[in-house]
Scaffold this motif. Structure first.
Motif, mmCIF file in Angstrom:
data_model
loop_
_atom_site.group_PDB
_atom_site.id
_atom_site.type_symbol
_atom_site.label_atom_id
_atom_site.label_comp_id
_atom_site.label_asym_id
_atom_site.label_seq_id
_atom_site.Cartn_x
_atom_site.Cartn_y
_atom_site.Cartn_z
ATOM 1 N N HIS A 97 0.440 -1.168 -0.115
ATOM 2 C CA HIS A 97 0.025 -0.394 -0.447
ATOM 3 C C HIS A 97 0.763 1.241 -0.013
ATOM 4 O O HIS A 97 0.053 2.572 0.401
ATOM 5 N N LEU A 98 1.942 1.191 -0.282
ATOM 6 C CA LEU A 98 3.035 1.823 -0.762
ATOM 7 C C LEU A 98 2.306 3.491 -1.808
ATOM 8 O O LEU A 98 3.337 4.051 -1.724
ATOM 9 N N SER A 99 1.948 2.296 -2.578
ATOM 10 C CA SER A 99 1.767 2.947 -4.236
ATOM 11 C C SER A 99 0.479 4.046 -4.001
ATOM 12 O O SER A 99 0.599 4.898 -4.076
ATOM 13 N N ILE A 100 -0.325 3.540 -2.567
ATOM 14 C CA ILE A 100 -1.117 4.382 -2.543
ATOM 15 C C ILE A 100 -0.306 6.128 -1.931
ATOM 16 O O ILE A 100 -1.165 6.792 -1.903
ATOM 17 N N LEU A 101 0.023 5.586 -0.839
ATOM 18 C CA LEU A 101 1.244 6.632 -0.057
ATOM 19 C C LEU A 101 1.800 7.566 -0.950
ATOM 20 O O LEU A 101 1.313 8.739 -0.560
ATOM 21 N N LYS A 102 2.619 7.157 -2.171
ATOM 22 C CA LYS A 102 2.633 7.430 -2.857
ATOM 23 C C LYS A 102 1.641 8.232 -4.086
ATOM 24 O O LYS A 102 1.743 9.930 -4.104
ATOM 25 N N ALA A 103 0.800 7.923 -3.915
ATOM 26 C CA ALA A 103 -0.408 8.648 -4.253
ATOM 27 C C ALA A 103 -1.059 9.904 -3.958
ATOM 28 O O ALA A 103 -1.051 11.076 -4.086
ATOM 29 N N LEU A 104 -1.287 9.087 -2.785
ATOM 30 C CA LEU A 104 -2.316 10.269 -1.927
ATOM 31 C C LEU A 104 -1.041 11.330 -1.517
ATOM 32 O O LEU A 104 -1.741 12.829 -1.779
ATOM 33 N N SER A 105 0.094 11.597 -1.495
ATOM 34 C CA SER A 105 1.244 12.651 -1.744
ATOM 35 C C SER A 105 1.003 13.217 -2.576
ATOM 36 O O SER A 105 1.630 14.331 -2.439
ATOM 37 N N ALA A 106 1.348 13.253 -3.341
ATOM 38 C CA ALA A 106 1.704 13.452 -4.816
ATOM 39 C C ALA A 106 0.319 15.038 -5.402
ATOM 40 O O ALA A 106 0.013 15.368 -4.934
ATOM 41 N N VAL A 107 -0.938 13.795 -4.524
ATOM 42 C CA VAL A 107 -2.589 14.541 -4.886
ATOM 43 C C VAL A 107 -2.296 16.036 -3.890
ATOM 44 O O VAL A 107 -2.923 17.307 -4.111
ATOM 45 N N LYS A 108 -1.845 15.950 -2.554
ATOM 46 C CA LYS A 108 -1.975 16.631 -1.548
ATOM 47 C C LYS A 108 -0.910 18.015 -1.816
ATOM 48 O O LYS A 108 -0.957 19.225 -1.358
ATOM 49 N N ILE A 109 0.291 17.456 -2.661
ATOM 50 C CA ILE A 109 1.247 18.441 -1.944
ATOM 51 C C ILE A 109 1.063 19.515 -3.686
ATOM 52 O O ILE A 109 0.451 20.818 -3.567
ATOM 53 N N ALA A 110 0.429 18.683 -5.257
ATOM 54 C CA ALA A 110 -0.900 19.225 -5.822
ATOM 55 C C ALA A 110 -1.168 20.488 -5.259
ATOM 56 O O ALA A 110 -1.710 21.502 -5.876
ATOM 57 N N ARG A 111 -2.349 19.350 -4.437
ATOM 58 C CA ARG A 111 -4.027 20.706 -3.284
ATOM 59 C C ARG A 111 -3.205 21.910 -2.917
ATOM 60 O O ARG A 111 -3.394 22.980 -2.917
ATOM 61 N N CYS A 112 -1.879 21.810 -2.727
ATOM 62 C CA CYS A 112 -1.016 22.697 -1.751
ATOM 63 C C CYS A 112 -0.631 24.197 -2.419
ATOM 64 O O CYS A 112 -0.713 25.043 -2.381
ATOM 65 N N LEU A 113 -0.152 23.261 -3.808
ATOM 66 C CA LEU A 113 0.822 24.874 -4.675
ATOM 67 C C LEU A 113 -0.557 24.891 -5.341
ATOM 68 O O LEU A 113 -0.915 26.498 -5.238
ATOM 69 N N GLU A 114 -1.813 24.367 -5.594
ATOM 70 C CA GLU A 114 -3.451 25.365 -6.064
ATOM 71 C C GLU A 114 -3.810 25.916 -5.027
ATOM 72 O O GLU A 114 -3.919 27.682 -5.353
#
Length: 510
Positions: A97-114
């Motif tokens: 499930h580290l794949s899920i954690l990686k994807a979620l991390s990228a989603v959250k960073i992109a949201r922070c940039l937005e």
């Protein structure tokens, strides 16, 4: 709850120093990984050429349509947005499930940039060119009693073909059914059955299946899934690959020098580099084979290795940040030298979220036996010792030990008045008695442990769930173990609970 990564098994010195932003690691990375640094890099990064962006957007839109993924991320990129990229091998049922954690991390960073006023999309690069089939043939799930069950398919092939070119065989259908039989029954079982059977089927590649399942899991996010074997993306990568061929001696020299500096600084090397290193593969038929320097000629099909893949990736996308795990961060410490030679800007490298999911049933058992979460990482034997203090009769051993210490110590003055050397003999005797009492205590505890099968089952379940085989849960247990217990809404809950800016290991209860 959060704990320091220094308390986790097998954490490398390089990774720990990177998390701490240690001065001795800073010379190997051009940027810090905080949000301000990412935003600054994103703002000054040059926009993609119009034709390049058009080709990229069209290829990505086509891929999302095939996977059933949202087009919103592609639209953000097409409008000039930046990419927050992560990636992973296409594991069975999405793998650990580290794949899920990686994807979620990228989603959250992109949201922070937005939120900072920067248009950004999260991008998941599926390692379609990887030819190590064995690493994606199996995955581990937790059964209804928190025992470990292994699901495994046959991906054997006559040649070392990229995983994007191989297909699941008929056995995938039975593997899904066997996996579901291991998992507990729940109100979400039907949804998970549909998810697995609709994404994983004979004739479909691991890359396509992985992308389809991840697209379903992250359907509420603007995440873009990428198969780098796409012919259009291959064409977009060609200028960087050609430059890597033209400047290969310089790349090799720079990487050799970087490796020496890393070793001299006390760090390990993730990728070996020697005089025959090119960082490139070629395709001969369906086989992906390493290229030697003398084999670098014009016109051959090229594929980058782990150190050149980031550069090629960033020549295709408007990358603002890369989200990676401990091993990838070590890769980038080396790959930074290739970025410099090939004249591409290396983005900030953000450590992915590191987390352990604690099921409510497991949490109740841990509370019942007075166990803490960090201690669970120490394995069943450690858990057993921690339980000793809660068992009936153990306090008597503590009382006997204390009385023994006091009684023997009362003899010290009398012994010294006769012969001062007898004080040493007293210390030796006390040590022997303590050893014998400890041995007796352990034998008693083991007997109690064997007698109490419920306790034994609970402790084994705690270890399997929190630290399977003394490894991090995120590196072993498949996401279906938690999806079937919590439903697809689990991802939203994880998004709420996990802090992408934390550099600690996080425990979350679902």
């Amino acid at each position: 709850m959060q704990i320091s990564p220094r308390r986790l098994p097998a954490a490398s010195a390089l990774y720990l120093d990177y998390l701490d932003d240690s001065p001795r690691i800073q010379s190997f990375f051009p940027h810090q990984y905080n949000l301000e640094s990412i935003a600054q890099f994103a703002r000054r990064r040059p926009a993609l050429d119009g034709k390049h962006l058009s080709t990229l957007s069209a290829a990505l839109a086509r891929q999302q349509a095939k996977l059933g993924a949202s087009q919103s991320g592609v639209e953000i990129l097409a409008a000039g947005g930046v990419a927050v990229i992560t990636g992973q091998q296409p594991g069975l049922f999405t793998g650990p499930h580290l794949s899920i954690l990686k994807a979620l991390s990228a989603v959250k960073i992109a949201r922070c940039l937005e939120q900072s006023g920067i248009k950004a999309a999260s991008v998941f690069w599926i390692a379609a060119e990887d030819h190590d089939h064995e690493e994606i043939e199996s995955t581990w799930v937790l059964n209804r009693d928190y025992g470990l069950c292994r699901a495994r398919v046959d991906l054997s092939d006559d040649v070392s073909a990229p995983v994007g070119w191989i297909q699941y065989k008929k056995d995938i259908e039975q593997v899904i059914e066997d996996c579901l039989a291991c998992l507990p029954q729940s109100e979400f079982a039907g949804d998970i059955r549909d998810l697995l059977h609709s994404c994983y089927m004979p004739g479909r590649s691991p890359v396509e299946s992985f992308g389809m399942m991840m697209a379903r899991i992250f359907s509420d996010t603007p995440m873009v899934f990428v198969d780098p074997l796409d012919p259009e993306l291959k064409r977009l990568a060609q200028p960087a690959l050609t430059k890597a061929v033209d400047r290969n001696p310089e790349v090799r020299t720079a990487l050799l020098q970087r490796n020496r500096r890393l070793v001299e600084s006390g760090y390990h090397l993730q990728v070996k580099v020697d005089d025959s290193f090119t960082g490139l593969f070629t395709y001969r038929g369906r086989a992906r084979q390493v290229l030697k320097p003398k084999e670098l000629t014009a016109g051959i099909p090229l594929s980058p290795n782990a150190l050149l893949r980031p550069v090629v990736q960033d020549s295709i996308f408007p990358t603002a940040a890369y989200v990676g795990g401990p091993a990838e961060i070590a890769y980038f410490a080396q790959a930074a030298a290739a970025y410099e030679v090939l004249e591409y800007p290396m983005p900030p490298i953000v450590p992915r979220i590191s987390a352990t999911i604690v099921e409510s049933r497991v949490a109740r058992n841990m509370e019942k036996y007075g166990l803490d979460l960090p201690g669970a990482l120490e394995g069943t034997e450690s858990l057993k010792r921690k339980c000793m203090s809660a068992w009936s009769g153990m306090e008597e051993f503590d009382r006997v030990e204390q009385n023994m210490e006091e009684q023997l110590e009362s003899l010290r003055g009398k012994l010294a008045s006769v012969d001062v050397t007898l004080a040493g003999a007293l210390n030796t005797s006390k040590s022997k008695v303590r050893h014998q009492l400890k041995s007796l205590r352990t034998r008693y505890a083991n007997a109690e442990f064997r007698r109490d099968k419920v306790l034994e089952r609970h402790l084994i379940g705690i270890e399997n769930s929190i630290a399977p085989e003394r490894k991090m849960q995120e590196r072993v247990i498949n996401a279906t173990s938690f999806l079937i217990r919590n439903g697809m809404g689990m991802i939203r809950r994880m998004d709420e609970l996990l802090d992408v800016h934390s550099r600690q290991h996080q425990f979350i209860e679902l």
